[in-house]
Design a protein around this motif. Structure first.
Motif, short mmCIF file in Angstrom:
data_model
loop_
_atom_site.label_atom_id
_atom_site.label_comp_id
_atom_site.label_asym_id
_atom_site.label_seq_id
_atom_site.Cartn_x
_atom_site.Cartn_y
_atom_site.Cartn_z
N ASP A 37 29.55 29.50 -39.44
CA ASP A 37 29.82 28.40 -40.36
C ASP A 37 28.55 27.63 -40.62
OD1 ASP A 37 32.70 28.75 -40.43
OD2 ASP A 37 32.72 27.94 -38.39
N VAL A 38 28.47 26.98 -41.77
CA VAL A 38 27.32 26.14 -42.05
C VAL A 38 27.42 24.87 -41.22
CG1 VAL A 38 26.93 27.06 -44.37
CG2 VAL A 38 28.38 25.04 -44.06
N LEU A 39 26.27 24.26 -40.96
CA LEU A 39 26.23 23.02 -40.22
C LEU A 39 26.70 21.88 -41.10
CD1 LEU A 39 23.65 21.88 -37.71
CD2 LEU A 39 24.17 20.34 -39.57
N THR A 40 27.63 21.10 -40.59
CA THR A 40 28.13 19.90 -41.28
C THR A 40 27.93 18.73 -40.35
OG1 THR A 40 30.38 20.05 -40.42
CG2 THR A 40 29.89 21.30 -42.44
N ASP A 41 28.25 17.53 -40.82
CA ASP A 41 28.09 16.37 -39.95
C ASP A 41 29.10 16.35 -38.81
OD1 ASP A 41 30.33 15.69 -41.38
OD2 ASP A 41 29.55 13.79 -42.12
N ASN A 43 30.10 19.30 -37.01
CA ASN A 43 30.05 20.45 -36.10
C ASN A 43 28.64 20.73 -35.56
OD1 ASN A 43 28.68 21.66 -38.22
ND2 ASN A 43 30.16 23.28 -38.54
N TYR A 44 27.82 19.71 -35.51
CA TYR A 44 26.42 19.89 -35.13
C TYR A 44 26.25 20.59 -33.78
CZ TYR A 44 21.71 18.90 -33.52
OH TYR A 44 20.45 19.02 -33.01
N ASN A 45 26.93 20.11 -32.75
CA ASN A 45 26.71 20.67 -31.42
C ASN A 45 27.07 22.15 -31.35
OD1 ASN A 45 25.56 18.42 -30.13
ND2 ASN A 45 27.57 17.49 -29.89
N ASP A 46 28.17 22.54 -31.97
CA ASP A 46 28.54 23.96 -31.97
C ASP A 46 27.54 24.80 -32.76
OD1 ASP A 46 30.80 23.51 -30.44
OD2 ASP A 46 32.10 23.28 -32.18
N ARG A 47 27.19 24.37 -33.95
CA ARG A 47 26.28 25.14 -34.79
C ARG A 47 24.89 25.15 -34.22
NH1 ARG A 47 30.60 26.21 -36.11
NH2 ARG A 47 29.94 27.80 -34.67
N LYS A 48 24.47 24.06 -33.57
CA LYS A 48 23.14 24.00 -32.96
C LYS A 48 22.97 25.16 -31.98
CE LYS A 48 22.44 21.50 -29.43
NZ LYS A 48 22.22 20.53 -28.36
N GLU A 49 23.94 25.39 -31.14
CA GLU A 49 23.85 26.47 -30.16
C GLU A 49 23.76 27.83 -30.85
OE1 GLU A 49 23.44 26.12 -26.89
OE2 GLU A 49 23.40 23.96 -27.27
N GLU A 50 24.58 28.01 -31.86
CA GLU A 50 24.58 29.29 -32.59
C GLU A 50 23.25 29.52 -33.30
OE1 GLU A 50 27.50 31.72 -35.62
OE2 GLU A 50 27.93 29.63 -35.18
N GLU A 95 20.84 28.81 -45.81
CA GLU A 95 22.08 29.53 -45.53
C GLU A 95 22.89 28.91 -44.40
OE1 GLU A 95 23.22 32.23 -47.31
OE2 GLU A 95 21.60 31.54 -48.60
N SER A 96 22.32 27.96 -43.69
CA SER A 96 22.99 27.47 -42.49
C SER A 96 23.38 26.00 -42.55
CB SER A 96 22.10 27.69 -41.27
OG SER A 96 20.90 26.94 -41.40
N LEU A 97 23.01 25.30 -43.61
CA LEU A 97 23.32 23.87 -43.71
C LEU A 97 24.22 23.58 -44.91
CD1 LEU A 97 19.76 22.34 -43.12
CD2 LEU A 97 21.54 22.78 -41.43
N GLU A 98 25.13 22.67 -44.73
CA GLU A 98 25.95 22.18 -45.83
C GLU A 98 25.03 21.62 -46.91
OE1 GLU A 98 29.89 19.60 -45.62
OE2 GLU A 98 28.10 18.43 -45.12
N GLU A 120 18.17 14.06 -34.50
CA GLU A 120 18.25 12.60 -34.50
C GLU A 120 19.53 12.12 -35.21
OE1 GLU A 120 15.89 8.90 -36.54
OE2 GLU A 120 14.69 10.56 -35.74
N ARG A 121 19.89 12.75 -36.29
CA ARG A 121 21.05 12.32 -37.07
C ARG A 121 22.37 12.70 -36.46
NH1 ARG A 121 19.61 14.75 -42.73
NH2 ARG A 121 21.77 14.21 -43.19
N PHE A 122 22.47 13.92 -35.93
CA PHE A 122 23.76 14.44 -35.52
C PHE A 122 23.88 14.73 -34.02
CE2 PHE A 122 23.10 16.17 -39.88
CZ PHE A 122 23.99 15.32 -40.52
N GLY A 123 22.78 14.69 -33.30
CA GLY A 123 22.78 15.14 -31.91
C GLY A 123 23.19 14.10 -30.88
#
Length: 128
Positions: A37-41, A43-50, A95-98, A120-123
């Motif tokens: 999935d693309v990174l959204t505001d 799902n940051y922690n899940d997408r960060k790992e992926e 391809e990976s960000l909203e 900084e914004r989502f973490g």
């Protein structure tokens, strides 16, 4: 890795070393980013790992976490670093960000700057 000399960048036969973070495999073109999935505001922690796992597997994690430093313009690996940062990492970003997030980091100068901004914004971890 800043300022690698030609021997470190290339193997014995003048071909870029496959272990180099500057190596771009033919299947590694910018629109080929394998995340679910693309990174959204939200799902940051899940997408960060992926995303980190994907970049680690491609040997490009150093470009986003800052451990592969930008070489000086006169260094032999400067253009290789620029190519990986601009084409691969910033291309994968598309391809990976909203779209809204992608537009907010569009003019960041490096992949590391994009990554730091997103962190900084989502973490921020929520206290439970």
């Amino acid at each position: 890795m800043a300022g690698n000399n030609e021997k470190e960048l290339k193997g014995n036969e003048g071909i870029i070393n496959h272990d180099s973070p500057y190596y771009i495999h033919p299947s590694g073109y910018p629109r080929k980013f394998h995340v679910n999935d693309v990174l959204t505001d939200g799902n940051y922690n899940d997408r960060k790992e992926e995303i980190q796992n994907f970049l680690f597997a491609k040997n490009k994690i150093g470009l986003v976490n800052g451990s592969t430093k930008k070489p000086n313009e006169d260094a032999s690996d400067y253009m290789a670093w620029m190519r990986c940062d601009a084409i691969m990492i910033k291309g994968w970003r598309n391809e990976s960000l909203e779209k809204e997030i992608r537009m907010s980091v569009k003019y960041a100068p490096t992949a590391h700057d994009i990554w730091a901004d997103l962190k900084e914004r989502f973490g921020k971890e929520s206290a439970s």
